[in-house]
Design a protein around this motif. Structure first.
Motif, PDB file in Angstrom:
ATOM      1  N   ALA A 118      -5.054   9.646  18.203  1.00 37.29           N
ATOM      2  CA  ALA A 118      -4.689   9.386  19.568  1.00 37.29           C
ATOM      3  C   ALA A 118      -3.002   9.239  19.548  1.00 37.29           C
ATOM      4  CB  ALA A 118      -5.465   7.785  19.650  1.00 37.29           C
ATOM      5  N   GLY A 143      -1.324   0.443  11.454  1.00 37.45           N
ATOM      6  CA  GLY A 143      -0.931   0.526  10.058  1.00 37.45           C
ATOM      7  C   GLY A 143       0.065   0.956   9.754  1.00 37.45           C
ATOM      8  N   LEU A 274       3.490   9.056  17.569  1.00 43.44           N
ATOM      9  CA  LEU A 274       2.439   8.626  18.286  1.00 43.44           C
ATOM     10  C   LEU A 274       2.353   8.730  19.999  1.00 43.44           C
ATOM     11  CD1 LEU A 274       1.327   5.408  17.197  1.00 43.44           C
ATOM     12  CD2 LEU A 274      -0.040   6.868  17.787  1.00 43.44           C
ATOM     13  N   SER A 316      -5.266 -10.381   7.273  1.00 43.84           N
ATOM     14  CA  SER A 316      -5.108 -12.171   8.354  1.00 43.84           C
ATOM     15  C   SER A 316      -4.476 -11.952   9.532  1.00 43.84           C
ATOM     16  CB  SER A 316      -5.443 -13.394   7.316  1.00 43.84           C
ATOM     17  OG  SER A 316      -4.153 -13.119   6.520  1.00 43.84           O
TER      18      SER A 316
HETATM   19  C1  LIG Z   1      -3.280  -2.479  -2.274  1.00 44.95           C
HETATM   20  C2  LIG Z   1      -3.179  -3.220  -1.107  1.00 44.95           C
HETATM   21  C3  LIG Z   1      -3.836  -4.777  -1.187  1.00 44.95           C
HETATM   22  C4  LIG Z   1      -3.681  -5.299  -0.360  1.00 44.95           C
HETATM   23  N1  LIG Z   1      -4.403  -6.425  -0.654  1.00 44.95           N
HETATM   24  C5  LIG Z   1      -4.575  -6.995   0.709  1.00 44.95           C
HETATM   25  C6  LIG Z   1      -5.341  -8.992   0.620  1.00 44.95           C
HETATM   26  O1  LIG Z   1      -5.832  -8.579  -0.548  1.00 44.95           O
HETATM   27  N2  LIG Z   1      -5.233  -9.584   1.488  1.00 44.95           N
HETATM   28  C7  LIG Z   1      -4.708  -9.353   2.793  1.00 44.95           C
HETATM   29  O2  LIG Z   1      -4.785 -10.008   3.910  1.00 44.95           O
HETATM   30  N3  LIG Z   1      -4.511  -8.259   3.169  1.00 44.95           N
HETATM   31  C8  LIG Z   1      -4.689  -7.155   1.957  1.00 44.95           C
HETATM   32  N4  LIG Z   1      -3.440  -6.407   1.913  1.00 44.95           N
HETATM   33  C9  LIG Z   1      -2.495  -5.689   3.485  1.00 44.95           C
HETATM   34  C10 LIG Z   1      -3.890  -5.009   3.909  1.00 44.95           C
HETATM   35  O3  LIG Z   1      -4.365  -3.940   3.709  1.00 44.95           O
HETATM   36  C11 LIG Z   1      -3.032  -4.854   5.327  1.00 44.95           C
HETATM   37  O4  LIG Z   1      -2.321  -6.011   6.130  1.00 44.95           O
HETATM   38  C12 LIG Z   1      -3.727  -4.183   6.720  1.00 44.95           C
HETATM   39  O5  LIG Z   1      -4.293  -2.919   6.237  1.00 44.95           O
HETATM   40  C13 LIG Z   1      -3.199  -4.329   7.940  1.00 44.95           C
HETATM   41  O6  LIG Z   1      -4.398  -3.966   8.929  1.00 44.95           O
HETATM   42  P1  LIG Z   1      -4.061  -2.940  10.548  1.00 44.95           P
HETATM   43  O7  LIG Z   1      -5.048  -2.748  10.993  1.00 44.95           O
HETATM   44  O8  LIG Z   1      -2.730  -3.397  10.952  1.00 44.95           O
HETATM   45  O9  LIG Z   1      -3.790  -1.215   9.548  1.00 44.95           O
HETATM   46  P2  LIG Z   1      -4.861  -0.566   8.934  1.00 44.95           P
HETATM   47  O10 LIG Z   1      -6.053  -1.324   7.931  1.00 44.95           O
HETATM   48  O11 LIG Z   1      -3.996  -0.205   7.954  1.00 44.95           O
HETATM   49  O12 LIG Z   1      -5.535   0.841   9.345  1.00 44.95           O
HETATM   50  C14 LIG Z   1      -4.925   0.849  11.115  1.00 44.95           C
HETATM   51  C15 LIG Z   1      -6.232   2.522  11.011  1.00 44.95           C
HETATM   52  O13 LIG Z   1      -5.208   3.242  11.683  1.00 44.95           O
HETATM   53  C16 LIG Z   1      -6.155   4.320  12.626  1.00 44.95           C
HETATM   54  N5  LIG Z   1      -4.889   5.620  12.230  1.00 44.95           N
HETATM   55  C17 LIG Z   1      -3.127   5.400  12.610  1.00 44.95           C
HETATM   56  N6  LIG Z   1      -2.483   5.639  13.247  1.00 44.95           N
HETATM   57  C18 LIG Z   1      -3.711   6.607  13.944  1.00 44.95           C
HETATM   58  C19 LIG Z   1      -3.620   7.490  15.195  1.00 44.95           C
HETATM   59  N7  LIG Z   1      -2.648   7.859  15.787  1.00 44.95           N
HETATM   60  N8  LIG Z   1      -4.972   7.752  15.896  1.00 44.95           N
HETATM   61  C20 LIG Z   1      -5.634   6.822  15.061  1.00 44.95           C
HETATM   62  N9  LIG Z   1      -6.638   6.256  14.389  1.00 44.95           N
HETATM   63  C21 LIG Z   1      -5.133   6.304  13.696  1.00 44.95           C
HETATM   64  C22 LIG Z   1      -5.514   4.955  10.328  1.00 44.95           C
HETATM   65  O14 LIG Z   1      -6.255   6.351  10.625  1.00 44.95           O
HETATM   66  C23 LIG Z   1      -6.354   3.372  10.122  1.00 44.95           C
HETATM   67  O15 LIG Z   1      -7.417   3.512   9.467  1.00 44.95           O
HETATM   68  C24 LIG Z   1      -3.291  -4.931   1.042  1.00 44.95           C
HETATM   69  C25 LIG Z   1      -2.473  -3.948   1.071  1.00 44.95           C
HETATM   70  C26 LIG Z   1      -2.505  -2.930  -0.346  1.00 44.95           C
HETATM   71  C27 LIG Z   1      -1.628  -1.948  -0.115  1.00 44.95           C
END
Ligand SMILES: Cc1cc2nc3c(=O)[nH]c(=O)nc-3n(C[C@H](O)[C@H](O)[C@H](O)COP(=O)(O)OP(=O)(O)OC[C@H]3O[C@@H](n4cnc5c(N)ncnc54)[C@H](O)[C@@H]3O)c2cc1C
Length: 460
Positions: A118, A143, A274, A316
Motif C-alpha cells: 500500500a 515495521g 509510502l 508489546s
Molecule cells: C530478531 C528479533 C527478535 C525480536 N524479539 C522480540 C521479542 O522477543 N519481544 C518483543 O516484544 N519484540 C521483539 N522483537 C521486536 C518486534 O519484532 C517488533 O517490535 C515488532 O515486529 C514490531 O511490530 P510492527 O507491527 O511495528 O511491525 P512488523 O511486525 O514489522 O510488521 C509490519 C508489517 O507491515 C508490512 N508492510 C510494510 N510495508 C508495507 C506496505 N507498504 N504495504 C503493506 N504492508 C506493508 C510488512 O510486510 C509487515 O508484515 C524482535 C525483533 C527482532 C529483530
C-alpha cells in the motif's frame, strides 16, 4: 461508520484492527507479507522458537551436574547433536501457523485483509495496486527491516541477516555475530548452545550496552565461561567471503575468520515509497515517523504505530501504540503511551528482564531512589536447579518506598518480571510486595525478599 485503513499487519497493525472492529469501525488491513508481520514471520516468533530449542540443549549439556548421564563425552563427543533442518522446519511451520491463527482471528472479528503493498495517495486515500481505499482514519504500521552495511552485504549463504538464518541446512561451525545488542546477544547465545563455535563482536566495551550493567556483566561472564569468544571495543569494518568461509575485518586492522557471519547492526524503518512526506507526515532523520503519545502523526487523520516510529522497538509497544491510536481516533477515553512501565526481556540463557527506571537513572541523580541487588545463588530453588548466575534487583522511591523498577537475571526472568511490572504499574510499595505470599521454594521468593530488604533500609 468510520472507515479505518491500516497499512501493515504486524502487532501494531492487527492489534489496532481488533480494537477498531470492536468499536464498530469498518476496518481494512493491507499487508504484503502476512498477518503477524515480521514479528511473527521472521523476527520475534522464529527467534524465540529457535531459542526454545537452544535452552533444551543447555539442559542436556548441563545434565551431568544434576546426576544425569547422557553419554560418555570422551567416547562420543557428538552424543547430543542438533538436526538444524528439523529445528528450522519447526521454526518456519510454527511461525506460519501463528500467522494463520492471527489472520483467522482478525477476519472473525469482521476485518477485511488485502494482501499487497500500500501507499498513500492523499491522507484519505490508500492505493493498493489499481484499487483505491477511502479512509477516515489511516494507521501506518509498516515495521522495519535489518540494516545492511555496504561493506558487508548479506548473501543469504555465509553472510546473513537474522531473517536468512532459518534457511540454513546445517549448523554453522564457526559463527561470527556482528553486533552485541539484544538481537546479537540472543543469537550468539542460542547458536553457542546449539553447538556452534561463536565469536561475538561488540563495538562497545561490553555486550548489551543499553541494558543494566550488572545484568550485562553476568551474561558476558556466562558467555565466556561457555566458551564464546567475546571481542569488545571491536568495530567490524567489512565482511567478505573467503573460500568456504568469511573474514571480518575490524577497524583496528585485526581480522576474524569463521564459516558464517550474522549481521545484527540495527533496523531501518519501512517508510520510504509510502507517500508519507508528500502528504505532510513528518519523518525524523532516521526515517522514523514522528508521533505523539497517542500515536498521531503531523497529518490529521493519519496515525502510526510500532517499529516504523522507532519509539521502543518491541511487539508489546507496537501493539499498545496501535490500540491507543484506534481508541483516540474513534473517540474513546485514552491514556497516552507510558514508556516507564514497559517490561522487556533479552532471551538469552539466563534471561534478562527489566521494567521501569534503571539503576543508571538512580546513580546519575535523575531519580531519588534506593536499590537492592539480591544474587540468586542464595535462593533455595535456584540451588535445587543448579542455577548460579543471576539476581533480582529492585528499585524503590527513597521516601515512599513506591516500586519504580526492577531487573531480573535468571531462568524464565521473562515470567518472573510480571510481579515487578504489576508493582510499577499499580504504584505498589516495597511493603506491599514484601507482604505478598510467594511460594516456598521459588525464584519469585527472591522478589519478595528483595522487597523486604528495602523495607529494612527504610529511614523510619
Ligand atoms: C530478531 C528479533 C527478535 C525480536 N524479539 C522480540 C521479542 O522477543 N519481544 C518483543 O516484544 N519484540 C521483539 N522483537 C521486536 C518486534 O519484532 C517488533 O517490535 C515488532 O515486529 C514490531 O511490530 P510492527 O507491527 O511495528 O511491525 P512488523 O511486525 O514489522 O510488521 C509490519 C508489517 O507491515 C508490512 N508492510 C510494510 N510495508 C508495507 C506496505 N507498504 N504495504 C503493506 N504492508 C506493508 C510488512 O510486510 C509487515 O508484515 C524482535 C525483533 C527482532 C529483530
Amino acid at each position: 461508520m468510520t472507515k479505518v485503513v491500516i497499512i501493515g499487519g504486524g502487532p501494531g497493525g492487527y492489534e489496532a484492527a481488533l480494537v477498531a472492529a470492536q468499536l464498530g469501525a469498518d476496518v481494512t488491513v493491507v499487508d504484503r507479507d502476512g498477518i503477524g508481520g515480521a514479528c511473527v514471520l521472521t523476527d520475534c516468533v522464529p527467534s524465540k522458537t529457535l531459542i526454545a530449542t537452544s535452552v533444551r540443549m543447555n539442559y542436556v549439556t548441563d545434565a551431568a551436574k544434576l546426576g544425569i548421564n547422557v553419554g560418555n563425552e570422551a567416547e562420543d563427543k557428538d552424543i547430543v547433536r542438533i538436526d538444524l533442518r528439523t529445528v528450522n522446519d519447526r521454526v518456519k511451520r510454527l511461525a506460519r501457523a501463528q500467522s494463520d491463527d492471527t489472520a483467522a482471528r482478525v477476519v472473525k472479528e469482521g476485518v477485511r485483509i488485502i494482501p499487497g503493498t500500500a501507499r498513500l495517495v492523499d491522507p484519505h486515500i490508500v492505493a493498493v495496486g489499481e484499487e483505491r481505499l477511502h479512509a477516515d482514519v489511516v494507521l501506518i504500521a509498516t515495521g522495519a527491516h535489518p540494516r545492511e552495511l555496504p561493506t558487508a552485504r548479506p548473501d543469504g549463504e555465509r553472510i546473513l541477516t537474522w531473517r536468512q538464518l532459518y534457511d540454513l541446512e546445517t549448523l554453522p561451525e564457526r559463527l561470527i555475530v556482528v553486533g552485541s545488542g539484544v538481537t546479537g546477544a540472543e543469537f550468539a547465545n542460542a547458536y553457542q548452545a546449539l553447538g556452534s563455535d561463536v565469536t561475538l563482536i561488540s563495538s562497545r566495551d561490553r555486550v548489551l550496552p543499553t541494558q543494566d550493567q550488572d545484568a550485562a556483566e553476568v551474561l558476558e561472564n556466562v558467555f565466556r565461561r561457555r566458551g564464546m569468544n567475546v571481542l569488545a571495543n571491536a568495530r567490524a569494518e567489512s565482511v567478505t567471503r573467503v573460500g568456504d568461509g568469511v573474514q571480518v575485518r575490524l577497524a583496528d586492522g585485526r581480522t576474524v575468520e569463521g564459516t558464517h557471519c550474522l549481521m545484527t547492526v540495527g533496523m531501518i524503518p519501512n517508510t520510504s515509497g509510502l507517500g508519507l512526506e508528500e502528504i505532510g507526515v513528518r519523518l525524523d532523520q532516521g526515517g522514523f515517523v514522528e508521533v505523539d503519545r497517542v500515536s498521531r502523526t503531523s497529518t490529521p487523520g493519519v496515525y502510526a504505530a510500532g517499529d516504523c516510529t522507532g519509539v521502543n522497538m518491541l511487539a508489546s509497544v507496537a501493539a499498545m501504540q496501535g490500540r491507543i491510536a484506534m481508541w483516540h481516533a474513534l473517540g474513546e477515553a485514552v491514556a497516552p503511551l507510558k514508556l516507564s512501565t514497559v517490561a522487556s526481556t533479552v532471551f538469552t540463557n539466563p534471561e534478562l528482564a527489566a521494567v521501569g527506571c534503571s539503576e543508571a537513572d538512580v546513580r546519575s541523580g535523575k531519580v531519588d531512589a534506593r536499590v537492592v541487588n539480591l544474587p540468586l545463588d542464595t535462593n533455595p530453588r535456584a540451588k535445587m536447579h543448579g542455577t548460579k548466575d543471576g539476581f533480582v534487583k529492585l528499585i524503590c522511591r527513597q521516601h515512599t518506598g513506591i516500586v519504580l523498577g526492577g531487573v531480573i537475571v535468571g531462568p524464565r526472568a521473562s515470567e518472573l518480571i510480571l510481579a515487578v511490572s504489576v508493582a510499577v504499574q499499580q504504584r505498589l510499595t516495597v511493603d506491599d510486595l514484601a507482604h505478598t505470599f510467594s511460594v516456598y521454594p521459588s525464584l519469585s521468593g527472591s522478589v519478595t525478599e528483595a522487597a523486604r530488604s528495602l523495607m529494612q533500609a527504610s529511614p523510619e
